[in-house]
Design a protein around this motif. Sequence first.
Motif, PDB file in Angstrom:
ATOM      1  N   PHE A  87      -1.181  -2.284 -26.232  1.00  0.00           N
ATOM      2  CA  PHE A  87      -2.169  -2.142 -25.165  1.00  0.00           C
ATOM      3  C   PHE A  87      -2.190  -3.361 -24.246  1.00  0.00           C
ATOM      4  CE2 PHE A  87      -3.758   0.840 -28.327  1.00  0.00           C
ATOM      5  CZ  PHE A  87      -4.075   1.935 -27.546  1.00  0.00           C
ATOM      6  N   GLY A  88      -1.613  -4.467 -24.690  1.00  0.00           N
ATOM      7  CA  GLY A  88      -1.499  -5.640 -23.832  1.00  0.00           C
ATOM      8  C   GLY A  88      -2.816  -6.294 -23.487  1.00  0.00           C
ATOM      9  N   ASN A  89      -3.772  -6.303 -24.419  1.00  0.00           N
ATOM     10  CA  ASN A  89      -5.073  -6.914 -24.161  1.00  0.00           C
ATOM     11  C   ASN A  89      -5.350  -7.953 -25.246  1.00  0.00           C
ATOM     12  OD1 ASN A  89      -8.233  -7.023 -24.397  1.00  0.00           O
ATOM     13  ND2 ASN A  89      -7.786  -6.192 -22.363  1.00  0.00           N
ATOM     14  N   LYS A  90      -5.546  -9.192 -24.833  1.00  0.00           N
ATOM     15  CA  LYS A  90      -5.752 -10.276 -25.796  1.00  0.00           C
ATOM     16  C   LYS A  90      -7.083 -10.143 -26.528  1.00  0.00           C
ATOM     17  CE  LYS A  90      -2.857 -13.626 -23.351  1.00  0.00           C
ATOM     18  NZ  LYS A  90      -2.794 -14.974 -22.718  1.00  0.00           N
ATOM     19  N   GLU A  91      -8.089  -9.610 -25.856  1.00  0.00           N
ATOM     20  CA  GLU A  91      -9.381  -9.452 -26.517  1.00  0.00           C
ATOM     21  C   GLU A  91      -9.274  -8.460 -27.681  1.00  0.00           C
ATOM     22  OE1 GLU A  91     -14.023  -8.891 -25.200  1.00  0.00           O
ATOM     23  OE2 GLU A  91     -12.522  -7.628 -24.212  1.00  0.00           O
ATOM     24  N   LEU A  92      -8.571  -7.360 -27.470  1.00  0.00           N
ATOM     25  CA  LEU A  92      -8.375  -6.385 -28.538  1.00  0.00           C
ATOM     26  C   LEU A  92      -7.570  -6.990 -29.683  1.00  0.00           C
ATOM     27  CD1 LEU A  92      -8.609  -3.528 -29.666  1.00  0.00           C
ATOM     28  CD2 LEU A  92      -6.578  -2.917 -28.331  1.00  0.00           C
ATOM     29  N   ASP A  93      -6.546  -7.773 -29.355  1.00  0.00           N
ATOM     30  CA  ASP A  93      -5.751  -8.429 -30.401  1.00  0.00           C
ATOM     31  C   ASP A  93      -6.622  -9.337 -31.260  1.00  0.00           C
ATOM     32  OD1 ASP A  93      -3.667  -7.129 -29.227  1.00  0.00           O
ATOM     33  OD2 ASP A  93      -2.859  -8.894 -28.197  1.00  0.00           O
ATOM     34  N   ALA A  94      -7.483 -10.115 -30.613  1.00  0.00           N
ATOM     35  CA  ALA A  94      -8.339 -11.047 -31.357  1.00  0.00           C
ATOM     36  C   ALA A  94      -9.357 -10.297 -32.213  1.00  0.00           C
ATOM     37  CB  ALA A  94      -9.054 -11.984 -30.382  1.00  0.00           C
ATOM     38  N   LEU A  95      -9.891  -9.197 -31.701  1.00  0.00           N
ATOM     39  CA  LEU A  95     -10.892  -8.443 -32.460  1.00  0.00           C
ATOM     40  C   LEU A  95     -10.286  -7.826 -33.716  1.00  0.00           C
ATOM     41  CD1 LEU A  95     -12.878  -6.658 -29.600  1.00  0.00           C
ATOM     42  CD2 LEU A  95     -13.584  -8.633 -30.956  1.00  0.00           C
ATOM     43  N   ILE A  96      -9.107  -7.247 -33.611  1.00  0.00           N
ATOM     44  CA  ILE A  96      -8.484  -6.620 -34.783  1.00  0.00           C
ATOM     45  C   ILE A  96      -8.075  -7.681 -35.795  1.00  0.00           C
ATOM     46  CG2 ILE A  96      -6.473  -5.315 -35.549  1.00  0.00           C
ATOM     47  CD1 ILE A  96      -6.681  -3.605 -33.118  1.00  0.00           C
ATOM     48  N   THR A  97      -7.591  -8.818 -35.324  1.00  0.00           N
ATOM     49  CA  THR A  97      -7.250  -9.902 -36.251  1.00  0.00           C
ATOM     50  C   THR A  97      -8.483 -10.383 -37.003  1.00  0.00           C
ATOM     51  OG1 THR A  97      -5.433 -10.604 -34.804  1.00  0.00           O
ATOM     52  CG2 THR A  97      -6.232 -12.194 -36.426  1.00  0.00           C
ATOM     53  N   THR A  98      -9.598 -10.513 -36.297  1.00  0.00           N
ATOM     54  CA  THR A  98     -10.844 -10.932 -36.938  1.00  0.00           C
ATOM     55  C   THR A  98     -11.336  -9.885 -37.926  1.00  0.00           C
ATOM     56  OG1 THR A  98     -11.444 -12.188 -34.953  1.00  0.00           O
ATOM     57  CG2 THR A  98     -13.205 -11.685 -36.513  1.00  0.00           C
ATOM     58  N   ALA A  99     -11.229  -8.622 -37.546  1.00  0.00           N
ATOM     59  CA  ALA A  99     -11.701  -7.548 -38.427  1.00  0.00           C
ATOM     60  C   ALA A  99     -10.905  -7.510 -39.726  1.00  0.00           C
ATOM     61  CB  ALA A  99     -11.604  -6.208 -37.704  1.00  0.00           C
ATOM     62  N   GLN A 100      -9.606  -7.701 -39.639  1.00  0.00           N
ATOM     63  CA  GLN A 100      -8.787  -7.680 -40.857  1.00  0.00           C
ATOM     64  C   GLN A 100      -9.103  -8.862 -41.760  1.00  0.00           C
ATOM     65  OE1 GLN A 100      -4.612  -5.558 -39.916  1.00  0.00           O
ATOM     66  NE2 GLN A 100      -4.905  -7.429 -38.769  1.00  0.00           N
ATOM     67  N   ALA A 101      -9.482  -9.982 -41.168  1.00  0.00           N
ATOM     68  CA  ALA A 101      -9.776 -11.169 -41.970  1.00  0.00           C
ATOM     69  C   ALA A 101     -11.166 -11.116 -42.589  1.00  0.00           C
ATOM     70  CB  ALA A 101      -9.637 -12.426 -41.109  1.00  0.00           C
ATOM     71  N   GLN A 102     -12.123 -10.448 -41.932  1.00  0.00           N
ATOM     72  CA  GLN A 102     -13.507 -10.471 -42.387  1.00  0.00           C
ATOM     73  C   GLN A 102     -13.977  -9.144 -42.977  1.00  0.00           C
ATOM     74  OE1 GLN A 102     -16.036 -11.867 -39.221  1.00  0.00           O
ATOM     75  NE2 GLN A 102     -14.969 -13.822 -39.022  1.00  0.00           N
ATOM     76  N   SER A 103     -13.133  -8.142 -43.005  1.00  0.00           N
ATOM     77  CA  SER A 103     -13.555  -6.845 -43.521  1.00  0.00           C
ATOM     78  C   SER A 103     -13.714  -6.900 -45.040  1.00  0.00           C
ATOM     79  CB  SER A 103     -12.529  -5.768 -43.140  1.00  0.00           C
ATOM     80  OG  SER A 103     -12.834  -4.543 -43.766  1.00  0.00           O
ATOM     81  N   LEU A 104     -14.880  -6.497 -45.523  1.00  0.00           N
ATOM     82  CA  LEU A 104     -15.108  -6.442 -46.965  1.00  0.00           C
ATOM     83  C   LEU A 104     -14.287  -5.325 -47.611  1.00  0.00           C
ATOM     84  CD1 LEU A 104     -18.977  -7.023 -47.095  1.00  0.00           C
ATOM     85  CD2 LEU A 104     -17.137  -8.692 -47.392  1.00  0.00           C
ATOM     86  N   ASP A 105     -14.056  -4.252 -46.876  1.00  0.00           N
ATOM     87  CA  ASP A 105     -13.218  -3.176 -47.405  1.00  0.00           C
ATOM     88  C   ASP A 105     -11.790  -3.663 -47.629  1.00  0.00           C
ATOM     89  OD1 ASP A 105     -15.363  -1.455 -47.316  1.00  0.00           O
ATOM     90  OD2 ASP A 105     -14.871  -0.690 -45.322  1.00  0.00           O
ATOM     91  N   MET A 106     -11.284  -4.474 -46.693  1.00  0.00           N
ATOM     92  CA  MET A 106      -9.945  -5.023 -46.860  1.00  0.00           C
ATOM     93  C   MET A 106      -9.895  -5.971 -48.051  1.00  0.00           C
ATOM     94  SD  MET A 106      -7.410  -4.075 -45.007  1.00  0.00           S
ATOM     95  CE  MET A 106      -6.428  -5.508 -45.430  1.00  0.00           C
ATOM     96  N   ALA A 107     -10.921  -6.806 -48.202  1.00  0.00           N
ATOM     97  CA  ALA A 107     -10.951  -7.733 -49.330  1.00  0.00           C
ATOM     98  C   ALA A 107     -10.986  -6.979 -50.656  1.00  0.00           C
ATOM     99  CB  ALA A 107     -12.157  -8.662 -49.209  1.00  0.00           C
ATOM    100  N   ALA A 108     -11.767  -5.897 -50.716  1.00  0.00           N
ATOM    101  CA  ALA A 108     -11.825  -5.105 -51.949  1.00  0.00           C
ATOM    102  C   ALA A 108     -10.493  -4.428 -52.226  1.00  0.00           C
ATOM    103  CB  ALA A 108     -12.938  -4.066 -51.841  1.00  0.00           C
ATOM    104  N   ALA A 109      -9.830  -3.927 -51.188  1.00  0.00           N
ATOM    105  CA  ALA A 109      -8.531  -3.270 -51.384  1.00  0.00           C
ATOM    106  C   ALA A 109      -7.484  -4.260 -51.874  1.00  0.00           C
ATOM    107  CB  ALA A 109      -8.081  -2.616 -50.076  1.00  0.00           C
ATOM    108  N   VAL A 110      -7.486  -5.467 -51.324  1.00  0.00           N
ATOM    109  CA  VAL A 110      -6.538  -6.493 -51.773  1.00  0.00           C
ATOM    110  C   VAL A 110      -6.819  -6.882 -53.224  1.00  0.00           C
ATOM    111  CG1 VAL A 110      -5.793  -8.874 -51.408  1.00  0.00           C
ATOM    112  CG2 VAL A 110      -6.110  -7.361 -49.451  1.00  0.00           C
ATOM    113  N   ALA A 111      -8.099  -6.973 -53.583  1.00  0.00           N
ATOM    114  CA  ALA A 111      -8.447  -7.305 -54.969  1.00  0.00           C
ATOM    115  C   ALA A 111      -7.988  -6.209 -55.926  1.00  0.00           C
ATOM    116  CB  ALA A 111      -9.957  -7.515 -55.087  1.00  0.00           C
ATOM    117  N   ARG A 112      -8.097  -4.953 -55.511  1.00  0.00           N
ATOM    118  CA  ARG A 112      -7.627  -3.861 -56.369  1.00  0.00           C
ATOM    119  C   ARG A 112      -6.114  -3.903 -56.541  1.00  0.00           C
ATOM    120  NH1 ARG A 112     -11.904  -0.958 -53.702  1.00  0.00           N
ATOM    121  NH2 ARG A 112     -10.465  -0.317 -52.044  1.00  0.00           N
ATOM    122  N   VAL A 113      -5.398  -4.311 -55.510  1.00  0.00           N
ATOM    123  CA  VAL A 113      -3.944  -4.447 -55.638  1.00  0.00           C
ATOM    124  C   VAL A 113      -3.600  -5.549 -56.638  1.00  0.00           C
ATOM    125  CG1 VAL A 113      -1.847  -5.131 -54.412  1.00  0.00           C
ATOM    126  CG2 VAL A 113      -3.415  -3.511 -53.369  1.00  0.00           C
TER     127      VAL A 113
END
Length: 312
Positions: free
Chosen positions: A73-99
């Motif tokens: 999409f070529g938008n830096k704001e969207l890139d930063a938001l998705i990067t932040t979401a992956q780092a701070q998502s509790l669902d992602m942290a739980a999925a990584v812990a299950r792995v």
Amino acid sequence: MKTRRLNRQLRSQARPGFALATLVLLGACSAGAPVRMEDPAPALPAHWNNASHEVSADAAAAGAIDAQWWQAFGNKELDALITTAQAQSLDMAAAVARVRAAEAQARVSAAGRWPMLAASAGAGRDGSLKHGDHSTSYALGLNASYEVDFWGRQGAQAASGLAALQARRFDRDTVRLTVQANVARQWLQTVALREQLAIAKRNLQNAQDVLSFIEAQARNGAATALALAQQRALVAGQQRSLAALQQQVEDSRLVLATLLGQNDLAVDTDSLAAVAPPPLPDAGLPADLLVRRPDIASAEAGLAEADANIHV
């Protein structure tokens, strides 16, 4: 003579029993072996219905979706938001812990296929207080054990742990893709609403300018009371729509902040014109979309795990 006949009779009766026991034993061995799952090969369509052209398997493989697809999409704001979401998502942290838990369990499940070693060491000292004699003794021990996987239980247990690990990894990929898609969708919706809000404000300003002009005409007798009432109703309706649209923008922004694990969030992009629409990926064959979905791959791995657990 009677003794010989009796022995022959017993041997003749024992042979069928021994053969039956052997068959039962072999049947038990075959029943304990895990069933190897093979991929089905159903007849699949070669192209989509109403497709403008056929796509080969090589072209479909070349058109695989990039892992960082949102960067198209070529938008830096969207890139930063998705990067932040992956780092701070509790669902992602739980999925990584299950792995990680599945990785540890897979190592435990496969440990039974290897020999077990145990070492021990000890030292002792005794003596006589009366004579002053002392002696020191040392002891070393090494034990080794190995369980022959005669019934295939250890192999099935290891296969079950590996399939469970694969399923948890696919679950993690599903959560990651869901987080990415939700953030991108919510951000695009917020930007679109902000753009609609800006257009609504301009429309309201134009309607108010027209109302001022009609009011001036009415004071000079050049406009009817009906025209004045209609324009006032139009302005009131646009003001009401503007208030509702402002609430939608605020709600969408708060939902986006929640996805990022934040209490508040500022969105700087005001128009979808700042977003470059990415080229549509090559869909490939119809079945390729199913192969790319991690949730379906997780279900397949779960089926393999359940099949292996039957023989544990």
